[in-house]
Design an enzyme around this catalytic site. Structure first.
Site, mmCIF file in Angstrom:
data_model
loop_
_atom_site.group_PDB
_atom_site.id
_atom_site.type_symbol
_atom_site.label_atom_id
_atom_site.label_comp_id
_atom_site.label_asym_id
_atom_site.label_seq_id
_atom_site.Cartn_x
_atom_site.Cartn_y
_atom_site.Cartn_z
ATOM 1 N N ARG A 92 11.471 -35.100 -25.343
ATOM 2 C CA ARG A 92 9.857 -35.211 -25.705
ATOM 3 C C ARG A 92 9.692 -33.753 -26.498
ATOM 4 O O ARG A 92 10.375 -32.699 -25.810
ATOM 5 C CB ARG A 92 8.892 -34.868 -24.310
ATOM 6 N N HIS A 95 6.517 -28.967 -28.514
ATOM 7 C CA HIS A 95 5.057 -29.161 -28.509
ATOM 8 C C HIS A 95 4.239 -28.121 -27.664
ATOM 9 O O HIS A 95 5.005 -27.315 -26.914
ATOM 10 C CB HIS A 95 4.676 -30.357 -28.255
ATOM 11 N N HIS A 97 0.136 -27.376 -25.611
ATOM 12 C CA HIS A 97 -0.987 -27.906 -25.126
ATOM 13 C C HIS A 97 -2.326 -26.834 -25.474
ATOM 14 O O HIS A 97 -1.964 -25.844 -24.866
ATOM 15 C CB HIS A 97 -0.944 -28.360 -23.703
ATOM 16 N N GLU A 102 0.669 -27.065 -17.839
ATOM 17 C CA GLU A 102 1.634 -28.097 -17.698
ATOM 18 C C GLU A 102 2.251 -28.067 -16.318
ATOM 19 O O GLU A 102 3.147 -27.117 -16.187
ATOM 20 C CB GLU A 102 2.449 -28.702 -18.658
ATOM 21 N N HIS A 141 6.979 -25.685 -25.631
ATOM 22 C CA HIS A 141 8.174 -26.130 -24.846
ATOM 23 C C HIS A 141 8.741 -27.689 -25.395
ATOM 24 O O HIS A 141 8.179 -28.197 -26.147
ATOM 25 C CB HIS A 141 7.709 -26.344 -23.429
ATOM 26 N N GLU A 164 -2.247 -36.175 -23.316
ATOM 27 C CA GLU A 164 -0.621 -36.010 -23.722
ATOM 28 C C GLU A 164 -0.555 -36.471 -25.128
ATOM 29 O O GLU A 164 0.656 -35.988 -25.808
ATOM 30 C CB GLU A 164 0.167 -36.780 -22.498
HETATM 31 MN MN MN Z 1 4.192 -30.893 -22.444
#
Ligand code: MN
Ligand code: MN
Length: 395
Positions: A92, A95, A97, A102, A141, A164
């Protein structure tokens, strides 16, 4: 926002009754329940259940992210969650937030995270099933699947409006900034950025990562003072009863987790997490295994019970009464997150036990002697059948 203007904002918002201090008294957060929520003001309580694993979400060659936000589960204003599976070699991508911290629990497989904080510290951690992580709001992260098996984990965010699929991803940013700007930023020729992805990659695929984490570009790791990883299920349970047991991890044991408390609740068939409420937090539930009946109580005689099966999500707003009962044939395992680092609950048995008999007798119009039969303390998790009395409580 500067520290001064932030304080100014908080001061005026607190004066307006919109913010409150948390239990530590050192952080402020929106205190949503001070403002009437139209969804919770009706004659009936709204549904608090969503079939997360039955939903489609976003998939790519076996990797997926499925989410439960206020879109899918309107009651869940305080907390959102995601079920994510990564195939071997998939990450993933990098990115952050903008609007949520999280918290995560690894269900199966292994994964690695690398997180960078505002002080320039970088930490890489490897995770096994039963481990949890916490990334403060806005920290950059990435999550990689480790080894040759897929990994599956549950992400939980301290904001029900967080999606998300609305994260700030590195390819999305670099793909939309002019190459000349990037060139100037890095002191490199603009051609360096030829062929970079133009749109958000989200799931990036590469080789299976090496067993040992490689050092970051900046050289040897500057390890942050507070680790992002906690091995929750590697610890002894927080409390053990005949009807089940509980692991609980908040900011007291996992200091970076200032806005979340994680719980793994195991209930034996018939076992009951008794009627209780949380004065300072909403509760988000994910059924890891088994089947449970969750009850919820609101004022004006509003009561609702729903059956949650494996892969379903439940949500109880701050201050609402609730219980969880294993109605299946095998041990039920429930992952629970509360949007506070400092867990608080009032259990019904303890509430009653904390009042004098004459008062209870008058309140219920019953003889005082009846209340001699009631538990003298907190039941917490009731055994499959009455009489119930807690045998052990290792708090
Ligand atoms: Mn995340
Ligand atoms: Mn609860």
């Amino acid at each position: 926002m500067s520290d001064v203007s932030r304080r100014g904002f908080i001061g005026s918002a607190a004066a307006a009754g919109l913010l409150a201090m948390n239990a530590a008294g050192d952080e402020c957060f929106p205190f949503k329940n001070n403002v009437p929520d139209p969804l919770l003001a009706g004659k009936e309580l709204p549904t608090f259940k969503f079939g997360l694993e039955k939903s489609t979400g976003r998939t790519m060659n076996g990797s997926f992210g499925k989410e439960a936000t206020v879109e899918q589960l309107p009651i869940s204003k305080g907390i959102a969650g995601v079920s994510m599976r990564l195939e071997p070699g998939v990450m993933r991508e990098l990115h952050w937030h903008a609007t949520a911290a999280e918290w995560a629990f690894v269900i199966e497989g292994r994964c690695r995270t690398t997180v960078v904080d505002p002080q320039g510290n970088s930490q890489t951690n490897d995770f096994d099933p039963g481990d949890i992580w916490y990334f403060p709001r806005g920290h950059g992260h990435v999550i990689q699947c480790l080894g040759k098996q897929p990994c599956h984990f549950i992400l939980i965010f301290d904001n029900g409006y967080f999606s998300e699929f609305g994260t700030f991803s590195i390819t999305d940013w670099l793909g939309h900034a002019p190459k000349e700007l990037l060139a100037k930023n890095f002191g490199l020729p603009a051609a360096t950025f030829d062929g970079f992805p133009q749109e958000e990659v989200y799931f990036a695929r590469g080789p299976v990562p090496p067993d040992m984490p490689a050092p970051p570009l900046q050289g040897a790791l500057k390890t942050p003072p507070e680790t992002h990883r906690f091995r929750m299920l590697a610890q002894e349970p927080h409390s053990v009863y005949k009807g089940g047991r509980e692991w609980r991890v908040g900011a007291d044991r996992f200091p970076i987790s200032q806005t979340m408390t994680g719980v793994l609740l195991e209930l034996e068939p018939g076992g009951l997490r008794e009627l209780h409420w949380h004065p300072t937090a909403d509760e988000w539930q994910y059924i890891l295994d088994g089947q449970v009946s969750v009850s919820m109580f609101g004022s004006h005689g509003r009561y609702r019970a729903e059956t949650l099966d494996k892969g379903d999500v439940g949500y109880i707003p701050q201050g609402y009464g609730h219980s969880i009962e294993n109605t299946g044939q095998k041990t039920a395992r429930i992952l629970i997150a509360l949007n506070t680092g400092h867990y608080q609950a009032i259990d019904l048995s303890q509430w009653i036990a904390g009042n004098p008999k004459y008062l209870l007798a008058a309140n219920f119009a019953k003889p005082e002697s009846l209340f001699d039969k009631f538990p003298k303390g907190r039941v917490f998790i009731g055994p499959p059948s009455a009489p119930q009395q807690s045998e052990r409580d290792i708090k």
